[in-house]
Structures are given as structure tokens and as C-alpha cells.
Design a protein around this motif. Structure first.
Motif, PDB file in Angstrom:
ATOM      1  N   VAL A  76      47.735 -29.405  40.277  1.00 45.99           N
ATOM      2  CA  VAL A  76      47.346 -30.701  39.717  1.00 45.99           C
ATOM      3  C   VAL A  76      47.935 -30.826  38.318  1.00 45.99           C
ATOM      4  N   ARG A  77      48.644 -31.906  38.091  1.00 46.66           N
ATOM      5  CA  ARG A  77      49.174 -32.198  36.751  1.00 46.66           C
ATOM      6  C   ARG A  77      48.080 -32.917  35.976  1.00 46.66           C
ATOM      7  N   ARG A  78      47.837 -32.470  34.751  1.00 49.58           N
ATOM      8  CA  ARG A  78      46.797 -33.086  33.926  1.00 49.58           C
ATOM      9  C   ARG A  78      47.393 -33.442  32.565  1.00 49.58           C
ATOM     10  N   GLU A  79      47.196 -34.660  32.158  1.00 52.42           N
ATOM     11  CA  GLU A  79      47.710 -35.112  30.868  1.00 52.42           C
ATOM     12  C   GLU A  79      46.548 -35.400  29.928  1.00 52.42           C
ATOM     13  N   THR A  80      46.608 -34.810  28.763  1.00 54.62           N
ATOM     14  CA  THR A  80      45.623 -35.060  27.721  1.00 54.62           C
ATOM     15  C   THR A  80      46.359 -35.670  26.537  1.00 54.62           C
ATOM     16  N   PRO A  81      45.653 -36.120  25.528  1.00 60.49           N
ATOM     17  CA  PRO A  81      46.349 -36.673  24.366  1.00 60.49           C
ATOM     18  C   PRO A  81      47.290 -35.672  23.691  1.00 60.49           C
ATOM     19  N   ARG A  82      47.024 -34.385  23.857  1.00 57.79           N
ATOM     20  CA  ARG A  82      47.850 -33.392  23.178  1.00 57.79           C
ATOM     21  C   ARG A  82      48.845 -32.680  24.094  1.00 57.79           C
ATOM     22  N   LEU A  83      48.493 -32.491  25.373  1.00 60.81           N
ATOM     23  CA  LEU A  83      49.330 -31.674  26.246  1.00 60.81           C
ATOM     24  C   LEU A  83      49.450 -32.227  27.656  1.00 60.81           C
ATOM     25  N   VAL A  84      50.503 -31.795  28.310  1.00 57.41           N
ATOM     26  CA  VAL A  84      50.651 -31.975  29.745  1.00 57.41           C
ATOM     27  C   VAL A  84      50.535 -30.579  30.338  1.00 57.41           C
ATOM     28  N   THR A  85      49.600 -30.403  31.276  1.00 58.56           N
ATOM     29  CA  THR A  85      49.376 -29.080  31.856  1.00 58.56           C
ATOM     30  C   THR A  85      49.399 -29.160  33.379  1.00 58.56           C
ATOM     31  N   PHE A  86      49.546 -27.998  33.982  1.00 58.16           N
ATOM     32  CA  PHE A  86      49.498 -27.883  35.435  1.00 58.16           C
ATOM     33  C   PHE A  86      48.460 -26.837  35.776  1.00 58.16           C
ATOM     34  N   ARG A  87      47.566 -27.184  36.699  1.00 60.66           N
ATOM     35  CA  ARG A  87      46.501 -26.264  37.105  1.00 60.66           C
ATOM     36  C   ARG A  87      46.569 -26.038  38.608  1.00 60.66           C
ATOM     37  N   VAL A  88      46.294 -24.811  39.004  1.00 63.62           N
ATOM     38  CA  VAL A  88      46.171 -24.498  40.423  1.00 63.62           C
ATOM     39  C   VAL A  88      44.689 -24.564  40.745  1.00 63.62           C
ATOM     40  N   VAL A  89      44.343 -25.414  41.686  1.00 62.03           N
ATOM     41  CA  VAL A  89      42.930 -25.633  42.005  1.00 62.03           C
ATOM     42  C   VAL A  89      42.698 -25.520  43.503  1.00 62.03           C
ATOM     43  N   GLY A  90      41.474 -25.190  43.842  1.00 61.53           N
ATOM     44  CA  GLY A  90      41.043 -25.186  45.228  1.00 61.53           C
ATOM     45  C   GLY A  90      40.165 -26.393  45.456  1.00 61.53           C
ATOM     46  N   GLY A  91      40.471 -27.188  46.458  1.00 65.61           N
ATOM     47  CA  GLY A  91      39.738 -28.425  46.680  1.00 65.61           C
ATOM     48  C   GLY A  91      38.714 -28.369  47.794  1.00 65.61           C
ATOM     49  N   ASP A  92      38.583 -27.229  48.442  1.00 66.19           N
ATOM     50  CA  ASP A  92      37.617 -27.127  49.529  1.00 66.19           C
ATOM     51  C   ASP A  92      36.217 -26.919  48.952  1.00 66.19           C
ATOM     52  N   TRP A  93      35.209 -27.358  49.674  1.00 66.18           N
ATOM     53  CA  TRP A  93      33.833 -27.258  49.166  1.00 66.18           C
ATOM     54  C   TRP A  93      33.411 -25.803  48.964  1.00 66.18           C
ATOM     55  N   LYS A  94      34.013 -24.864  49.680  1.00 59.75           N
ATOM     56  CA  LYS A  94      33.592 -23.463  49.560  1.00 59.75           C
ATOM     57  C   LYS A  94      34.501 -22.643  48.644  1.00 59.75           C
ATOM     58  N   THR A  95      35.341 -23.294  47.858  1.00 58.75           N
ATOM     59  CA  THR A  95      36.277 -22.580  46.983  1.00 58.75           C
ATOM     60  C   THR A  95      35.554 -21.620  46.051  1.00 58.75           C
ATOM     61  N   MET A  96      34.497 -22.055  45.408  1.00 55.47           N
ATOM     62  CA  MET A  96      33.782 -21.174  44.462  1.00 55.47           C
ATOM     63  C   MET A  96      33.209 -19.951  45.165  1.00 55.47           C
ATOM     64  N   LEU A  97      32.716 -20.130  46.359  1.00 55.47           N
ATOM     65  CA  LEU A  97      32.174 -19.015  47.121  1.00 55.47           C
ATOM     66  C   LEU A  97      33.279 -18.017  47.474  1.00 55.47           C
ATOM     67  N   VAL A  98      34.391 -18.515  47.972  1.00 57.97           N
ATOM     68  CA  VAL A  98      35.512 -17.638  48.329  1.00 57.97           C
ATOM     69  C   VAL A  98      36.031 -16.926  47.087  1.00 57.97           C
ATOM     70  N   GLU A  99      36.172 -17.653  45.985  1.00 55.95           N
ATOM     71  CA  GLU A  99      36.671 -17.037  44.743  1.00 55.95           C
ATOM     72  C   GLU A  99      35.714 -15.980  44.208  1.00 55.95           C
ATOM     73  N   SER A 100      34.425 -16.227  44.320  1.00 56.02           N
ATOM     74  CA  SER A 100      33.459 -15.237  43.818  1.00 56.02           C
ATOM     75  C   SER A 100      33.508 -13.952  44.631  1.00 56.02           C
ATOM     76  N   ARG A 101      33.913 -14.064  45.877  1.00 51.25           N
ATOM     77  CA  ARG A 101      33.980 -12.876  46.739  1.00 51.25           C
ATOM     78  C   ARG A 101      35.350 -12.208  46.732  1.00 51.25           C
ATOM     79  N   THR A 102      36.419 -12.990  46.562  1.00 48.76           N
ATOM     80  CA  THR A 102      37.761 -12.418  46.720  1.00 48.76           C
ATOM     81  C   THR A 102      38.605 -12.433  45.461  1.00 48.76           C
ATOM     82  N   GLY A 103      38.393 -13.390  44.567  1.00 48.64           N
ATOM     83  CA  GLY A 103      39.238 -13.514  43.377  1.00 48.64           C
ATOM     84  C   GLY A 103      40.676 -13.862  43.728  1.00 48.64           C
ATOM     85  N   ASN A 104      40.873 -14.580  44.805  1.00 49.12           N
ATOM     86  CA  ASN A 104      42.208 -14.886  45.301  1.00 49.12           C
ATOM     87  C   ASN A 104      43.079 -15.613  44.281  1.00 49.12           C
TER      88      ASN A 104
END
Length: 92
Positions: free
Chosen positions: A52-80
Motif C-alpha cells: 500500500v502506498r501512503r502519502e503524508t504531508p512529509r513523506l511517501v511510504t510503502f507498507r506491506v499489509v495483510g488485509g485478511d480478517w485473521k492477519t493479526m492471529l496468523v502474525e501472532s503465531r508465525t511472524g510471517n
């Protein structure tokens, strides 16, 4: 003594085609690694990993995000996503 940042300079720098392209390319590498190492039950978690490209008043950044409802659960268990980011850092 206070420091004043030139916000326009940082925004122009981060939005420059060369730097933004490099950042986006690295983020895409992280996302691809995360997708290839994602645990797969239904494939929804893996398929929802995106950049996801995100633009703020100071920076343009790129973030890798998980959009599934269970992303936090999977990340807490695997740290993928964290492991994918660490893998990308090795190549820099």
C-alpha cells in the motif's frame, strides 16, 4: 534551540521516481516473500498480502499489509511478515 524541517524537501525526495521506485520494489519483494512463505489453509491470508502506498504531508511510504480478517492471529503465531522483512534486509 529548535530544528525546523523543510517538509517540501522530504516530500519531494520521497516522491521522486527513483527513490519511490526503489522503495516500492523492496516492498514488493517483502510482499512476495511473505506470500510464498505464508501458511495456507484457504489461501485468504496469503492472497490478502499487498503493498500500500501512503502519502503524508512529509513523506511517501510503502507498507506491506495483510488485509485478511485473521492477519493479526496468523502474525501472532508465525511472524510471517516480520520474517519476510528481515529476509529483505539481508539483501540490502
Amino acid at each position: 534551540m529548535s530544528m525546523q524541517f523543510n517538509d517540501a524537501f522530504f516530500r519531494d525526495l520521497s516522491a521522486s521516481p527513483k527513490l519511490a521506485g526503489t522503495c516500492e520494489r523492496i516492498a514488493e519483494q517483502v510482499a512476495e516473500t511473505a506470500r510464498s512463505t505464508a501458511p495456507v489453509e484457504s489461501g485468504a491470508y496469503r492472497d490478502a498480502i499487498k503493498v500500500v502506498r501512503r502519502e503524508t504531508p512529509r513523506l511517501v511510504t510503502f507498507r506491506v499489509v495483510g488485509g485478511d480478517w485473521k492477519t493479526m492471529l496468523v502474525e501472532s503465531r508465525t511472524g510471517n511478515l516480520v520474517r519476510a522483512l528481515r529476509e529483505a534486509k539481508k539483501g540490502l
